[in-house]
Design a protein around this motif. Structure first.
Motif, PDB file in Angstrom:
ATOM      1  N   VAL A   4       1.109  -1.120  -0.242  1.00 44.75           N
ATOM      2  CA  VAL A   4      -0.265   0.281   0.003  1.00 44.75           C
ATOM      3  C   VAL A   4       0.902   1.273  -0.184  1.00 44.75           C
ATOM      4  O   VAL A   4       2.006   1.455   0.732  1.00 44.75           O
ATOM      5  N   SER A   5       0.624   2.123  -1.278  1.00 48.44           N
ATOM      6  CA  SER A   5       1.512   3.048  -0.878  1.00 48.44           C
ATOM      7  C   SER A   5       1.377   4.333  -0.330  1.00 48.44           C
ATOM      8  O   SER A   5      -0.474   4.350   0.287  1.00 48.44           O
ATOM      9  N   ALA A   6       2.205   5.354   0.867  1.00 46.72           N
ATOM     10  CA  ALA A   6       1.880   5.729   2.027  1.00 46.72           C
ATOM     11  C   ALA A   6       1.685   7.853   0.889  1.00 46.72           C
ATOM     12  O   ALA A   6       3.000   7.606   0.014  1.00 46.72           O
ATOM     13  N   SER A   7       1.270   8.624   1.482  1.00 46.58           N
ATOM     14  CA  SER A   7       2.171   9.697   1.600  1.00 46.58           C
ATOM     15  C   SER A   7       2.419  10.453   2.492  1.00 46.58           C
ATOM     16  O   SER A   7       1.569  10.232   3.732  1.00 46.58           O
ATOM     17  N   GLN A  19      -0.475   9.376   4.983  1.00 46.80           N
ATOM     18  CA  GLN A  19      -1.774   9.354   4.748  1.00 46.80           C
ATOM     19  C   GLN A  19      -1.700   7.296   3.660  1.00 46.80           C
ATOM     20  O   GLN A  19      -0.729   7.693   2.765  1.00 46.80           O
ATOM     21  N   TYR A  20      -2.480   6.699   4.176  1.00 46.03           N
ATOM     22  CA  TYR A  20      -2.422   5.698   3.008  1.00 46.03           C
ATOM     23  C   TYR A  20      -4.070   4.888   3.290  1.00 46.03           C
ATOM     24  O   TYR A  20      -4.743   5.700   3.732  1.00 46.03           O
TER      25      TYR A  20
END
Length: 187
Positions: A4-7, A19-20
Motif C-alpha cells: 500500500v502506497s503512503a504519502s 496518509q495511506y
C-alpha cells in the motif's frame, strides 16, 4: 503480500503526517523507516504511542523491534455499499406460484470486502400486471457472517419486480424481473 502506497507530509517540529488507503481488509505490517540512501541505511522507528487516543503519534521507547519489523494494523471492511452487494439464486428470475423461493445476498463494502452482517435489508415484490394489487414483502434472514437468505412466496402466476433495499438504497443488482409460473394442479 499487498503493498500500500503512503504519502508523507512534514508537520513541522520533526513531526510528519502519513496518509495511506488500504482497500483490502486484512492484517498489514507498517514499517516506518527514516534516513536517506538505500533501505540498509535506514532505521526502523520503534516504541509505543503514549496516547493513541489523540491525533498525534508520539513514539516513546518501549517495545524494541528488530530492524525491518513493523507495526501490525488490522483493516476491517468499510461501511456497507449496496451497489457492491452480490446476489445469487434462480429465485431472482423464476419461481412457482405457491412455493417458497429463496436466494442469497452477500454484503460488501465499496472495495468488495465482505461485511460481517447486521445491515437492515428488505425484499419487496410488485406485480408488473396492471391492477394486480399490493406489493408483497419477502423475508430476509441475517446469517451474521455477511450473507443473507432472502425468500418470498407468491400465490399468483405472472411477472413481478423484485427490489432489494439495503438501508435506504436499492442494491445487490436489483431490481430483478421474476417470472412466477403456475404451480401444479391440486389433486
Amino acid at each position: 503480500s499487498v503493498l500500500v502506497s503512503a504519502s508523507v507530509f512534514g508537520a513541522g517540529e520533526g513531526k510528519y503526517t502519513v496518509q495511506y488507503l488500504p482497500v483490502i481488509a486484512g492484517q498489514y505490517t507498517i514499517s516506518v523507516l527514516v534516513g536517506r540512501g538505500g533501505r540498509e541505511y535506514q532505521d526502523l522507528i520503534s516504541g509505543v504511542d503514549s496516547n493513541p487516543a489523540n491525533e498525534e503519534h508520539e513514539f516513546e521507547p518501549g517495545v524494541q523491534r528488530a530492524k525491518g519489523e513493523g507495526f501490525t494494523v488490522t483493516v476491517i471492511p468499510g461501511i456497507t455499499h449496496p451497489p457492491s452487494w452480490i446476489s445469487s439464486g434462480d429465485a431472482l428470475s423464476l419461481s412457482t406460484a405457491g412455493a417458497t423461493a429463496q436466494f442469497e445476498l452477500i454484503a460488501r463494502d465499496e472495495y468488495g470486502n465482505k461485511r460481517p452482517g447486521g445491515d437492515h435489508v428488505e425484499v419487496v415484490l410488485e406485480s408488473l400486471s396492471e391492477g394486480s394489487g399490493e406489493a408483497v414483502s419477502g423475508a430476509v434472514t441475517d446469517r451474521s457472517d455477511g450473507s443473507y437468505l432472502g425468500s418470498y412466496r407468491l400465490s399468483q402466476a405472472g411477472a413481478y419486480r423484485l427490489v432489494v433495499r439495503i438501508g435506504t438504497e436499492i442494491g445487490a443488482g436489483a431490481p430483478f424481473t421474476v417470472v412466477v409460473e403456475s404451480g401444479p394442479a391440486a389433486e
